[in-house]
Design an enzyme around this catalytic site. Structure first.
Site, PDB file in Angstrom:
ATOM      1  N   ALA A   1       0.781  -1.042   0.081  1.00 51.35           N
ATOM      2  CA  ALA A   1       0.032  -0.057  -0.119  1.00 51.35           C
ATOM      3  C   ALA A   1       0.921   1.296   0.071  1.00 51.35           C
ATOM      4  CB  ALA A   1      -0.908  -0.042   1.306  1.00 51.35           C
TER       5      ALA A   1
ATOM      6  N   GLY B   1       0.683  -5.116   0.533  1.00 51.59           N
ATOM      7  CA  GLY B   1      -0.537  -5.219  -0.125  1.00 51.59           C
ATOM      8  C   GLY B   1      -0.240  -5.877  -1.579  1.00 51.59           C
TER       9      GLY B   1
ATOM     10  N   GLU C   1      -0.554  -9.436  -0.921  1.00 51.44           N
ATOM     11  CA  GLU C   1      -2.195  -9.667  -0.429  1.00 51.44           C
ATOM     12  C   GLU C   1      -2.787  -9.952  -1.941  1.00 51.44           C
ATOM     13  OE1 GLU C   1      -1.861  -6.365   2.292  1.00 51.44           O
ATOM     14  OE2 GLU C   1      -3.128  -7.723   3.487  1.00 51.44           O
TER      15      GLU C   1
ATOM     16  N   GLU D   1       4.249  -5.259   7.386  1.00 47.20           N
ATOM     17  CA  GLU D   1       3.249  -4.215   8.067  1.00 47.20           C
ATOM     18  C   GLU D   1       3.783  -4.128   9.589  1.00 47.20           C
ATOM     19  OE1 GLU D   1       2.326  -6.340   6.114  1.00 47.20           O
ATOM     20  OE2 GLU D   1       0.785  -5.565   4.609  1.00 47.20           O
TER      21      GLU D   1
HETATM   22  N1  COA Z   1       4.650   3.062  -0.557  1.00 46.00           N
HETATM   23  C1  COA Z   1       4.949   4.371  -0.929  1.00 46.00           C
HETATM   24  N2  COA Z   1       6.056   4.481  -1.674  1.00 46.00           N
HETATM   25  C2  COA Z   1       6.746   3.287  -1.977  1.00 46.00           C
HETATM   26  C3  COA Z   1       6.661   1.984  -1.280  1.00 46.00           C
HETATM   27  C4  COA Z   1       5.384   1.982  -0.811  1.00 46.00           C
HETATM   28  N3  COA Z   1       4.850   0.947  -0.063  1.00 46.00           N
HETATM   29  N4  COA Z   1       7.543   1.240  -1.603  1.00 46.00           N
HETATM   30  C5  COA Z   1       8.362   1.970  -2.437  1.00 46.00           C
HETATM   31  N5  COA Z   1       8.030   3.207  -2.570  1.00 46.00           N
HETATM   32  C6  COA Z   1       8.798   4.070  -3.302  1.00 46.00           C
HETATM   33  C7  COA Z   1       9.950   4.857  -2.313  1.00 46.00           C
HETATM   34  O1  COA Z   1       9.381   5.811  -1.255  1.00 46.00           O
HETATM   35  C8  COA Z   1      10.824   5.432  -3.480  1.00 46.00           C
HETATM   36  O2  COA Z   1      10.191   6.648  -3.577  1.00 46.00           O
HETATM   37  P1  COA Z   1      11.165   8.105  -4.160  1.00 46.00           P
HETATM   38  O3  COA Z   1      12.155   7.505  -5.108  1.00 46.00           O
HETATM   39  O4  COA Z   1      10.328   8.933  -4.375  1.00 46.00           O
HETATM   40  O5  COA Z   1      11.872   8.250  -2.813  1.00 46.00           O
HETATM   41  C9  COA Z   1      10.550   4.389  -4.572  1.00 46.00           C
HETATM   42  O6  COA Z   1       9.331   3.684  -4.323  1.00 46.00           O
HETATM   43  C10 COA Z   1      12.092   3.410  -4.736  1.00 46.00           C
HETATM   44  O7  COA Z   1      11.824   2.877  -3.407  1.00 46.00           O
HETATM   45  P2  COA Z   1      13.250   2.614  -2.550  1.00 46.00           P
HETATM   46  O8  COA Z   1      12.768   2.357  -1.127  1.00 46.00           O
HETATM   47  O9  COA Z   1      14.128   3.958  -2.942  1.00 46.00           O
HETATM   48  O10 COA Z   1      14.038   1.337  -3.347  1.00 46.00           O
HETATM   49  P3  COA Z   1      14.783   0.220  -2.597  1.00 46.00           P
HETATM   50  O11 COA Z   1      15.138  -0.643  -3.754  1.00 46.00           O
HETATM   51  O12 COA Z   1      15.734   0.978  -1.781  1.00 46.00           O
HETATM   52  O13 COA Z   1      14.005  -0.514  -1.557  1.00 46.00           O
HETATM   53  C11 COA Z   1      11.942  -1.833  -1.043  1.00 46.00           C
HETATM   54  C12 COA Z   1      12.992  -1.275  -2.037  1.00 46.00           C
HETATM   55  C13 COA Z   1      10.687  -2.546  -1.495  1.00 46.00           C
HETATM   56  C14 COA Z   1      12.877  -2.645   0.172  1.00 46.00           C
HETATM   57  C15 COA Z   1      11.475  -0.411  -0.187  1.00 46.00           C
HETATM   58  O14 COA Z   1      10.858   0.540  -1.076  1.00 46.00           O
HETATM   59  C16 COA Z   1      10.497  -0.835   1.048  1.00 46.00           C
HETATM   60  O15 COA Z   1      10.783  -1.298   1.921  1.00 46.00           O
HETATM   61  N6  COA Z   1       9.094  -0.428   0.604  1.00 46.00           N
HETATM   62  C17 COA Z   1       7.999  -0.506   1.322  1.00 46.00           C
HETATM   63  C18 COA Z   1       7.619  -1.941   1.868  1.00 46.00           C
HETATM   64  C19 COA Z   1       6.515  -2.063   2.631  1.00 46.00           C
HETATM   65  O16 COA Z   1       6.678  -1.805   3.544  1.00 46.00           O
HETATM   66  N7  COA Z   1       5.266  -2.374   2.302  1.00 46.00           N
HETATM   67  C20 COA Z   1       4.060  -2.499   2.997  1.00 46.00           C
HETATM   68  C21 COA Z   1       3.459  -1.029   3.128  1.00 46.00           C
HETATM   69  S1  COA Z   1       1.910  -1.513   4.101  1.00 46.00           S
END
Ligand code: COA
Length: 259
Positions: free
Chosen positions: A65, A110, A113, A133
């Site tokens: 999400a 999500g 999911e 989460e």
């Molecule tokens: N919601 C909003 N933005 C997200 C996102 C999410 N769930 N997952 C990734 N993004 C965005 C980042 O903020 C970043 O945006 P920016 O370039 O404007 O700063 C972009 O996507 C790229 O992500 P980034 O974190 O820089 O890539 P990474 O390769 O370093 O890490 C992940 C990848 C997937 C490990 C990391 O993005 C992450 O942990 N995301 C969240 C996962 C999560 O907690 N999901 C459950 C949500 S309820």
């Protein structure tokens, strides 16, 4: 129908829905979730679509999400958001046309999911799955606490839910969270071939299997078997049942019409 955050294309009787916010790793903001609802409804309404392939653009399937939207939600907004998303994911799960998730990269929160709401999951060797989460101080809101234990069992589900850690495709396959792992470049072709194998079969029989499994998992074995025998009876009224059996006896491929 036009979409801002999805690509929707139909070829060879398959609708491919691609979540297309690659700069945000396809994070599901409310608008994207609403578009997913429109896309699955569109696929279900179209006579030229018999199956649905769901995937993501770029290096993620869906990274969860959209945390930027969740950050400021009130409790009632959060509950409403979860219920709206759950209802849309449920439409993928109860679709009478087969839905296959092709998990090309991150499927987190999500995203995991959404993949679990599809009938079958294929993953690229590069995929990473998880329910992170708890790291954000919340529980999954789009069915993760319910579908994950049904797919992988209580212990493995709680291990994933309580650690919030990501697992790779091989581990997800070992657990039963994904059904097949492919080389990244083979993922979409493998998913399309799988769907073609499915949709070559009688459409009403496919719908019957999907509904019997879905309803059967919510009731006792005995009640589930009653649901099955009802479908077995109902399907015997169809022209496609006649055609399938006649084609077998005449040693020719069946020509199903969905009637
Ligand atoms: N919601 C909003 N933005 C997200 C996102 C999410 N769930 N997952 C990734 N993004 C965005 C980042 O903020 C970043 O945006 P920016 O370039 O404007 O700063 C972009 O996507 C790229 O992500 P980034 O974190 O820089 O890539 P990474 O390769 O370093 O890490 C992940 C990848 C997937 C490990 C990391 O993005 C992450 O942990 N995301 C969240 C996962 C999560 O907690 N999901 C459950 C949500 S309820």
């Amino acid at each position: 129908m036009s979409y801002q955050f999805l690509l929707f294309e139909v070829t060879d009787r398959l609708a491919t829905i691609t979540v297309n916010r690659p700069d945000k790793l396809n994070a599901l903001n409310d608008a994207t979730i609403a578009e997913l609802g429109r896309a699955i409804d569109d696929a279900l309404a179209r006579d030229d679509v018999a199956g649905v392939l769901l995937t993501g653009a770029g290096r993620a399937f869906v990274a969860g999400a959209d945390i930027a939207e969740l950050e400021s939600q009130s409790p009632l907004e959060a509950q409403r958001r979860a219920r709206a998303g759950q209802a849309i994911f449920r439409r993928f799960e109860t679709s009478p046309k087969p839905t296959v998730a092709a998990i090309n990269g991150f499927a987190l929160g999500g995203g995991c999911e959404l993949a679990m709401a599809c009938h079958v999951r294929l993953a690229s060797e590069k995929a990473k799955l998880g329910q992170p989460e708890v790291k954000l101080g919340i529980v999954p809101g789009y069915g993760g606490t319910q579908r994950l234990p049904r797919l992988v069992g209580r212990g493995a589900a709680l291990k994933l839910l309580l650690t919030g850690e990501m697992i790779d495709a091989a581990e997800a396959h070992r657990l039963g969270l994904v059904d097949q792992v492919t080389a990244p470049e083979a993922l979409l072709d493998t998913a399309r071939a799988l769907l073609q194998t499915m949709i070559a079969n009688a459409p009403l029989a496919l719908a019957g299997c999907i509904e019997a499994v879905d309803r059967g998992l919510a009731v006792t074995l005995e009640e589930g078997c009653t649901i099955e025998s009802d479908f077995f009876g109902l399907l015997s009224s169809t022209a496609d049942m006649q055609e399938g059996m006649r084609a077998f006896l005449e040693k020719r491929p069946p020509a199903f019409t969905g009637h």
